[in-house]
Design a protein around this motif. Structure first.
Motif, PDB file in Angstrom:
ATOM      1  N   TYR A 188      -4.862  -2.117  -6.956  1.00 21.35           N
ATOM      2  CA  TYR A 188      -5.537  -1.708  -5.729  1.00 21.35           C
ATOM      3  C   TYR A 188      -6.674  -2.681  -5.384  1.00 21.35           C
ATOM      4  O   TYR A 188      -6.889  -3.038  -4.226  1.00 21.35           O
ATOM      5  N   PRO A 208       0.799  -1.234   0.000  1.00 19.47           N
ATOM      6  CA  PRO A 208       0.000   0.000   0.000  1.00 19.47           C
ATOM      7  C   PRO A 208       0.829   1.279   0.000  1.00 19.47           C
ATOM      8  O   PRO A 208       0.491   2.241  -0.689  1.00 19.47           O
ATOM      9  N   LYS A 220       0.517   4.799  -2.824  1.00 22.18           N
ATOM     10  CA  LYS A 220      -0.185   5.893  -2.159  1.00 22.18           C
ATOM     11  C   LYS A 220      -0.948   6.759  -3.156  1.00 22.18           C
ATOM     12  O   LYS A 220      -2.049   7.240  -2.878  1.00 22.18           O
ATOM     13  N   THR A 233      -7.042  -4.859  -1.867  1.00 22.42           N
ATOM     14  CA  THR A 233      -8.227  -4.822  -1.005  1.00 22.42           C
ATOM     15  C   THR A 233      -8.864  -6.209  -0.903  1.00 22.42           C
ATOM     16  O   THR A 233      -9.376  -6.586   0.158  1.00 22.42           O
ATOM     17  N   PHE A 237     -13.498   1.057  -1.109  1.00 21.12           N
ATOM     18  CA  PHE A 237     -13.255   0.638   0.258  1.00 21.12           C
ATOM     19  C   PHE A 237     -14.276  -0.425   0.618  1.00 21.12           C
ATOM     20  O   PHE A 237     -15.280  -0.614  -0.058  1.00 21.12           O
ATOM     21  N   LEU A 297      -4.224   4.963  -3.754  1.00 17.64           N
ATOM     22  CA  LEU A 297      -5.113   4.986  -2.592  1.00 17.64           C
ATOM     23  C   LEU A 297      -5.743   6.355  -2.385  1.00 17.64           C
ATOM     24  O   LEU A 297      -6.905   6.468  -1.985  1.00 17.64           O
ATOM     25  N   GLU A 298      -4.971   7.411  -2.658  1.00 15.47           N
ATOM     26  CA  GLU A 298      -5.475   8.767  -2.421  1.00 15.47           C
ATOM     27  C   GLU A 298      -6.556   9.187  -3.406  1.00 15.47           C
ATOM     28  O   GLU A 298      -7.236  10.190  -3.189  1.00 15.47           O
ATOM     29  N   THR A 334      -8.431   3.052   4.322  1.00 15.24           N
ATOM     30  CA  THR A 334      -7.089   3.265   3.773  1.00 15.24           C
ATOM     31  C   THR A 334      -6.030   3.135   4.866  1.00 15.24           C
ATOM     32  O   THR A 334      -4.969   2.533   4.659  1.00 15.24           O
TER      33      THR A 334
END
Length: 291
Positions: free
Chosen positions: A144, A96, A100, A148, A109, A103-104, A271
């Motif tokens: 990503y 992760p 970044k 997850t 989620f 994720l940002e 996150t």
């Protein structure tokens, strides 16, 4: 080289009701588990070119995903490792902290484990429109999704009950649709349906723009019949009312017709969970695969 975890035993701590569901739906019993572990390890000997992770909790993910059909479970396990060579841009650098920038963007989620739908499924929300192709590639967005999913699979209840997914297309524009070509959709569906040992129980589509409805025909070509039958499109201004008929408001953010905090707040918490989990994940993931 990872530390050998092959001797790690599985200790069942499931509730009686969940054990009964696993037996009824997945053919899981104490005996089928023991037989499955033994037969999976025997089959590993036929593939000396792969360094397998062989601890029982890990193998159990694949046995459950394929309802304790050992042949199918082992094929799934082999694909899990072989796919990394086919799509290195997806499976390299899964940490992760090294992603970044992805994720940002707030792509997706999963709600905390205490929030489940009426069937016990965890609820995941993905916002395609949040993807900025100038920041990361299509393959990186799939990276990503892999991360997850790996996080979800550490939850035994997810392995048994599965996941309810909400795909939100708000903000989708022509800059995105140019990437949704057959080869990219095939890559996505191969990973979701044939590689990750996760049970996608229901898929809900919301805010799908009219210009992309025809694109869904291509999307559906790569979905299994079972997955297509489990998909539902929520149209119109009242899509939230429609969605909450299928997914309880108690496990949806307020901006999806629910009673939980809004998407961005819950995303931030999830996150941080990924960052906190990174060392544990990489210690288990790295060092295994094709030699």
């Amino acid at each position: 080289m990872p530390e050998d975890s092959g001797n790690t035993r599985y200790i069942c701590t499931l509730s009686d009701s969940l054990q009964a569901k696993a037996a009824r739906e997945l053919n899981e019993t104490a005996e089928s588990r023991e037989n499955g572990f033994r037969e999976m390890r025997e089959r590993m000997k036929t593939r000396p070119d792969i360094r397998f992770r062989s601890d029982e909790p890990f193998l159990l993910r694949f046995l459950r995903a394929r309802k304790f059909d050992v042949d199918r479970a082992f094929k799934n396990l082999v694909r899990y490792y072989e796919i990394r060579k086919s799509y290195p841009t997806v499976f390299d650098e899964l940490g992760p902290s090294k992603n970044k920038h992805i994720l940002e963007m707030g792509l997706n989620f999963t709600l905390p484990c205490q929030y489940k739908d009426n069937n016990g499924n965890r609820v995941a929300i993905l916002r395609f429109g949040n993807w900025d192709p100038s920041i990361c590639s299509y393959a990186e967005t799939l990276r990503y999704s892999v991360v997850t999913s790996e996080k979800l699979l550490e939850d035994e209840e997810v392995q048994i009950n599965g996941v309810t997914s909400i795909l939100d297309f708000q903000g989708l524009s022509m800059k995105h649709t140019g990437y949704l070509v057959p080869s990219n959709i095939k890559m996505l569906m191969t990973i979701l349906q044939s590689v990750l040992p996760i049970r996608y129980k229901t898929i809900h589509y919301v805010n799908l723009p009219m210009f992309f409805e025809q694109g869904m025909m291509i999307w559906n070509q790569f979905m299994s019949k079972k997955m297509r039958e489990r998909s539902k499109l929520h149209r119109g201004k009242n899509w939230k009312d429609s969605l909450t008929k299928d997914v309880p408001a108690s496990c949806l953010p307020i901006d999806y017709g629910g009673t939980l905090p809004e998407y961005d707040i819950m995303l931030k918490n999830f996150t941080q969970e990924l960052y906190d989990w990174e060392d544990s994940f990489l210690a288990q993931y790295q060092g295994y695969g094709l030699k």
